[in-house]
Design a protein around this motif. Structure first.
Motif, PDB file in Angstrom:
ATOM      1  N   ASP A  25      21.348  12.990   4.366  1.00  0.00           N
ATOM      2  CA  ASP A  25      22.241  12.132   5.160  1.00  0.00           C
ATOM      3  C   ASP A  25      21.685  10.722   5.282  1.00  0.00           C
ATOM      4  N   SER A  26      20.378  10.583   5.374  1.00  0.00           N
ATOM      5  CA  SER A  26      19.755   9.263   5.479  1.00  0.00           C
ATOM      6  C   SER A  26      19.941   8.444   4.202  1.00  0.00           C
ATOM      7  N   ILE A  27      19.909   9.097   3.052  1.00  0.00           N
ATOM      8  CA  ILE A  27      20.155   8.387   1.785  1.00  0.00           C
ATOM      9  C   ILE A  27      21.571   7.820   1.789  1.00  0.00           C
ATOM     10  N   TRP A  28      22.553   8.620   2.186  1.00  0.00           N
ATOM     11  CA  TRP A  28      23.939   8.122   2.263  1.00  0.00           C
ATOM     12  C   TRP A  28      24.035   6.981   3.272  1.00  0.00           C
ATOM     13  N   TYR A  34      23.017  -0.464   4.214  1.00  0.00           N
ATOM     14  CA  TYR A  34      22.057  -1.463   3.775  1.00  0.00           C
ATOM     15  C   TYR A  34      22.326  -1.991   2.368  1.00  0.00           C
ATOM     16  N   LEU A  35      23.063  -1.238   1.557  1.00  0.00           N
ATOM     17  CA  LEU A  35      23.228  -1.631   0.162  1.00  0.00           C
ATOM     18  C   LEU A  35      24.650  -2.023  -0.221  1.00  0.00           C
ATOM     19  N   LYS A  36      25.619  -1.178   0.133  1.00  0.00           N
ATOM     20  CA  LYS A  36      27.018  -1.454  -0.210  1.00  0.00           C
ATOM     21  C   LYS A  36      27.440  -2.820   0.308  1.00  0.00           C
ATOM     22  N   HIS A  37      28.098  -3.572  -0.545  1.00  0.00           N
ATOM     23  CA  HIS A  37      28.632  -4.888  -0.193  1.00  0.00           C
ATOM     24  C   HIS A  37      27.548  -5.903   0.147  1.00  0.00           C
ATOM     25  N   VAL A  38      26.289  -5.554  -0.091  1.00  0.00           N
ATOM     26  CA  VAL A  38      25.192  -6.490   0.135  1.00  0.00           C
ATOM     27  C   VAL A  38      24.631  -6.963  -1.206  1.00  0.00           C
ATOM     28  N   THR A  59      12.195   4.167  -0.460  1.00  0.00           N
ATOM     29  CA  THR A  59      12.240   2.899  -1.188  1.00  0.00           C
ATOM     30  C   THR A  59      13.371   2.957  -2.201  1.00  0.00           C
ATOM     31  N   PHE A  60      14.262   1.965  -2.134  1.00  0.00           N
ATOM     32  CA  PHE A  60      15.383   1.840  -3.058  1.00  0.00           C
ATOM     33  C   PHE A  60      15.008   0.881  -4.178  1.00  0.00           C
TER      34      PHE A  60
END
Length: 104
Positions: A25-28, A34-38, A59-60
């Motif tokens: 759930d934390s990955i989603w 933090y990532l989508k649309h950024v 870490t992404f």
């Protein structure tokens, strides 16, 4: 651009049996908040799990993106957890899986 039109989300059997639901759930959550649309996301995202004083740091990274994003989770680290995860987007169907499960 990938990860913009989510229709369904999955986690592979290996992922579900090797990680607690809170980590999945934390990955989603990281993707959505933090990532989508950024940043422009590719169809394959990479995440690494690290031990940070007994807790998990995620870490992404992605190909051709020279920065990384680290997020500390309030979840205890277990050395048996997989160290690397992939998240793929196939036309809105997103799946978390272990690297050895990805077949081209």
């Amino acid at each position: 651009m990938a990860f913009t039109n989510t229709t369904r989300r999955y986690a592979s059997f290996s992922t579900v049996t090797s990680l607690p639901g809170k980590v999945i759930d934390s990955i989603w959550y990281i993707i959505d908040n933090y990532l989508k649309h950024v940043i422009p996301l590719k169809s394959i995202l990479q995440f690494q799990l690290h031990d940070n004083k007994g807790m998990i740091t995620v870490t992404f990274s992605q190909e051709h993106y020279h920065k990384a994003l680290c997020v500390d989770l309030p979840i205890p680290f277990d050395p048996l957890y997989p160290r690397r995860l992939l998240v793929i987007d196939k036309k809105g169907q997103e799946t978390i899986l272990l690297p050895d499960e990805l077949h081209f």
